[in-house]
Design a protein around this motif. Structure first.
Motif, PDB file in Angstrom:
ATOM      1  N   VAL A 166       6.171  34.019  16.530  1.00  0.00           N
ATOM      2  CA  VAL A 166       5.947  35.240  17.307  1.00  0.00           C
ATOM      3  C   VAL A 166       5.983  36.416  16.337  1.00  0.00           C
ATOM      4  N   ARG A 167       4.883  37.176  16.297  1.00  0.00           N
ATOM      5  CA  ARG A 167       4.789  38.264  15.327  1.00  0.00           C
ATOM      6  C   ARG A 167       4.287  39.544  15.988  1.00  0.00           C
ATOM      7  N   ARG A 168       4.708  40.669  15.401  1.00  0.00           N
ATOM      8  CA  ARG A 168       4.153  41.979  15.782  1.00  0.00           C
ATOM      9  C   ARG A 168       3.105  42.320  14.735  1.00  0.00           C
ATOM     10  N   PHE A 191       1.222  42.019  19.763  1.00  0.00           N
ATOM     11  CA  PHE A 191       1.974  40.799  19.473  1.00  0.00           C
ATOM     12  C   PHE A 191       1.054  39.579  19.520  1.00  0.00           C
ATOM     13  N   VAL A 192       1.390  38.597  18.719  1.00  0.00           N
ATOM     14  CA  VAL A 192       0.711  37.305  18.789  1.00  0.00           C
ATOM     15  C   VAL A 192       1.777  36.208  18.783  1.00  0.00           C
ATOM     16  N   ALA A 193       1.499  35.155  19.530  1.00  0.00           N
ATOM     17  CA  ALA A 193       2.375  33.981  19.559  1.00  0.00           C
ATOM     18  C   ALA A 193       1.574  32.790  19.052  1.00  0.00           C
ATOM     19  N   GLU A 194       2.100  32.140  18.040  1.00  0.00           N
ATOM     20  CA  GLU A 194       1.405  31.023  17.409  1.00  0.00           C
ATOM     21  C   GLU A 194       2.270  29.773  17.501  1.00  0.00           C
ATOM     22  N   GLY A 195       1.624  28.629  17.547  1.00  0.00           N
ATOM     23  CA  GLY A 195       2.382  27.388  17.611  1.00  0.00           C
ATOM     24  C   GLY A 195       2.826  27.099  19.031  1.00  0.00           C
ATOM     25  N   ALA A 196       3.762  26.164  19.155  1.00  0.00           N
ATOM     26  CA  ALA A 196       4.233  25.728  20.475  1.00  0.00           C
ATOM     27  C   ALA A 196       5.292  26.694  20.985  1.00  0.00           C
ATOM     28  N   ILE A 197       5.029  27.339  22.119  1.00  0.00           N
ATOM     29  CA  ILE A 197       5.981  28.232  22.758  1.00  0.00           C
ATOM     30  C   ILE A 197       6.655  27.467  23.898  1.00  0.00           C
ATOM     31  N   THR A 210      10.527  51.693  29.518  1.00  0.00           N
ATOM     32  CA  THR A 210       9.474  51.484  30.515  1.00  0.00           C
ATOM     33  C   THR A 210       9.144  50.003  30.689  1.00  0.00           C
ATOM     34  N   GLY A 211       9.565  49.184  29.737  1.00  0.00           N
ATOM     35  CA  GLY A 211       9.234  47.771  29.782  1.00  0.00           C
ATOM     36  C   GLY A 211       7.899  47.454  29.146  1.00  0.00           C
ATOM     37  N   ALA A 212       7.215  48.447  28.560  1.00  0.00           N
ATOM     38  CA  ALA A 212       5.882  48.224  28.003  1.00  0.00           C
ATOM     39  C   ALA A 212       5.904  47.230  26.839  1.00  0.00           C
ATOM     40  N   SER A 213       6.880  47.360  25.947  1.00  0.00           N
ATOM     41  CA  SER A 213       6.956  46.423  24.817  1.00  0.00           C
ATOM     42  C   SER A 213       7.222  45.009  25.302  1.00  0.00           C
ATOM     43  N   ALA A 214       8.158  44.877  26.237  1.00  0.00           N
ATOM     44  CA  ALA A 214       8.477  43.551  26.765  1.00  0.00           C
ATOM     45  C   ALA A 214       7.286  42.946  27.500  1.00  0.00           C
ATOM     46  N   GLN A 215       6.530  43.769  28.232  1.00  0.00           N
ATOM     47  CA  GLN A 215       5.359  43.268  28.932  1.00  0.00           C
ATOM     48  C   GLN A 215       4.291  42.794  27.951  1.00  0.00           C
ATOM     49  N   ALA A 216       4.073  43.554  26.881  1.00  0.00           N
ATOM     50  CA  ALA A 216       3.078  43.163  25.888  1.00  0.00           C
ATOM     51  C   ALA A 216       3.487  41.866  25.192  1.00  0.00           C
ATOM     52  N   LEU A 217       4.771  41.738  24.884  1.00  0.00           N
ATOM     53  CA  LEU A 217       5.249  40.517  24.254  1.00  0.00           C
ATOM     54  C   LEU A 217       5.180  39.348  25.231  1.00  0.00           C
ATOM     55  N   ALA A 218       5.536  39.600  26.496  1.00  0.00           N
ATOM     56  CA  ALA A 218       5.457  38.541  27.502  1.00  0.00           C
ATOM     57  C   ALA A 218       4.030  38.027  27.647  1.00  0.00           C
ATOM     58  N   ALA A 219       3.047  38.940  27.611  1.00  0.00           N
ATOM     59  CA  ALA A 219       1.653  38.519  27.722  1.00  0.00           C
ATOM     60  C   ALA A 219       1.272  37.593  26.569  1.00  0.00           C
ATOM     61  N   ALA A 220       1.734  37.925  25.358  1.00  0.00           N
ATOM     62  CA  ALA A 220       1.448  37.067  24.209  1.00  0.00           C
ATOM     63  C   ALA A 220       2.130  35.711  24.353  1.00  0.00           C
ATOM     64  N   LEU A 221       3.359  35.703  24.858  1.00  0.00           N
ATOM     65  CA  LEU A 221       4.081  34.446  25.038  1.00  0.00           C
ATOM     66  C   LEU A 221       3.406  33.577  26.099  1.00  0.00           C
ATOM     67  N   ARG A 223       0.212  33.619  26.774  1.00  0.00           N
ATOM     68  CA  ARG A 223      -0.993  33.079  26.129  1.00  0.00           C
ATOM     69  C   ARG A 223      -0.641  31.916  25.203  1.00  0.00           C
ATOM     70  N   GLY A 224       0.570  31.954  24.656  1.00  0.00           N
ATOM     71  CA  GLY A 224       1.001  30.890  23.756  1.00  0.00           C
ATOM     72  C   GLY A 224       1.530  29.656  24.457  1.00  0.00           C
ATOM     73  N   GLY A 225       1.631  29.700  25.788  1.00  0.00           N
ATOM     74  CA  GLY A 225       2.043  28.507  26.519  1.00  0.00           C
ATOM     75  C   GLY A 225       3.275  28.654  27.378  1.00  0.00           C
ATOM     76  N   ALA A 226       3.969  29.788  27.319  1.00  0.00           N
ATOM     77  CA  ALA A 226       5.146  29.973  28.168  1.00  0.00           C
ATOM     78  C   ALA A 226       4.713  30.135  29.622  1.00  0.00           C
ATOM     79  N   SER A 227       5.472  29.543  30.523  1.00  0.00           N
ATOM     80  CA  SER A 227       5.195  29.712  31.947  1.00  0.00           C
ATOM     81  C   SER A 227       6.147  30.712  32.596  1.00  0.00           C
ATOM     82  N   ALA A 228       7.234  31.060  31.933  1.00  0.00           N
ATOM     83  CA  ALA A 228       8.190  32.031  32.461  1.00  0.00           C
ATOM     84  C   ALA A 228       8.807  32.804  31.298  1.00  0.00           C
ATOM     85  N   VAL A 229       8.916  34.111  31.469  1.00  0.00           N
ATOM     86  CA  VAL A 229       9.502  34.975  30.447  1.00  0.00           C
ATOM     87  C   VAL A 229      10.533  35.874  31.107  1.00  0.00           C
ATOM     88  N   SER A 230      11.760  35.849  30.613  1.00  0.00           N
ATOM     89  CA  SER A 230      12.812  36.753  31.073  1.00  0.00           C
ATOM     90  C   SER A 230      13.065  37.813  30.005  1.00  0.00           C
TER      91      SER A 230
END
Length: 238
Positions: A166-168, A191-197, A210-221, A223-230
């Motif tokens: 996971v990289r910025r 953000f990009v998520a590479e490999g198995a998430i 505002t949650g904007a950073s977390a939302q952007a990271l969640a979107a990348a996660l 895309r990388g295969g996560a089905s749930a992000v807290s």
């Protein structure tokens, strides 16, 4: 999930982090400041945004949700915020981030660990993802405060850190002066998520605004295969 006590350095020879008195506990607080600090923990918060619930909360699927979040689709499985970002909390976070005062780390770690222990169900996430810094920002600061928080949570909970993949990739600079909409635009594709998430991951951060950073990271996660992000944050901007 098995909760283990965190190993904390004792600071009996140092002044209290908040008032400067010299009788402190293992986290660096005197008895009076400890009581005041703990008063901010354990308050009911919206599971979707982390704000303190005012009045009678609206129940959603068995969890408490604030009126603003009712009916909205949240990008997060659950948001946990240990405390509000009041002046005392802000001062300690700034001491760490901008003065490299690592003496406050045990207190900040223990605060987030206690909030997680109170609010996370028996089945927690598969991995922890500290909010990444861009390499240039990481070099300027010398460390990533989210990694320090995540290390304490990982040791206390046994949930592993996702150390790679996971990289910025965009240096957005400071977003403090931007509106929520402007922040979302600035963070698009950051953000990009590479490999198995793993299936369920928890983002660890120091402050949720505002949650904007977390939302952007969640979107990348996702895309990388996560089905749930807290999101597990030390402090929430009121």
């Amino acid at each position: 999930m098995e909760w283990k006590p965190s190993r904390r350095r004792r600071w009996f020879d140092a002044p209290c982090h908040l008032c400067g008195l010299d009788t402190v506990d293992a986290d660096g607080l005197c008895p009076d400041c400890r009581r005041e600090w703990r008063a901010g923990l354990g308050r009911p918060r919206c599971r979707a945004c982390g704000l303190i619930l005012a009045g009678d909360p609206t129940a959603g699927a068995g969890d408490e949700t604030c009126a603003a979040c009712v009916g909205r689709q949240s990008p997060f499985e659950r948001v946990i915020a240990a405390v509000d970002l009041d002046p005392a909390v802000r001062a300690l976070i700034h001491r760490l981030k901008y003065r490299q005062d690592f003496s406050v780390v045990p207190l900040l770690q223990a605060t987030l660990v206690e909030a997680v222990a109170q609010q996370v169900p028996a089945v927690g996430p598969d991995a922890l993802v500290p909010m990444p810094l861009h390499p240039r920002q990481r070099r300027r600061r010398g460390f990533n405060q989210a990694w320090l928080l995540a290390d304490g949570v990982a040791r206390a909970t046994g949930v592993p850190l996702l150390r790679h993949g996971v990289r910025r990739v965009r240096d957005t600079g400071s977003l403090t002066a931007l509106s929520a909409r402007a922040r979302r635009g600035a963070l698009r594709g950051a953000f990009v998520a590479e490999g198995a998430i793993p299936r369920h991951v928890a983002i660890i951060d120091d402050v949720l605004t505002t949650g904007a950073s977390a939302q952007a990271l969640a979107a990348a996660l996702h895309r990388g295969g996560a089905s749930a992000v807290s999101v597990w944050a030390l402090a929430r901007t009121p």
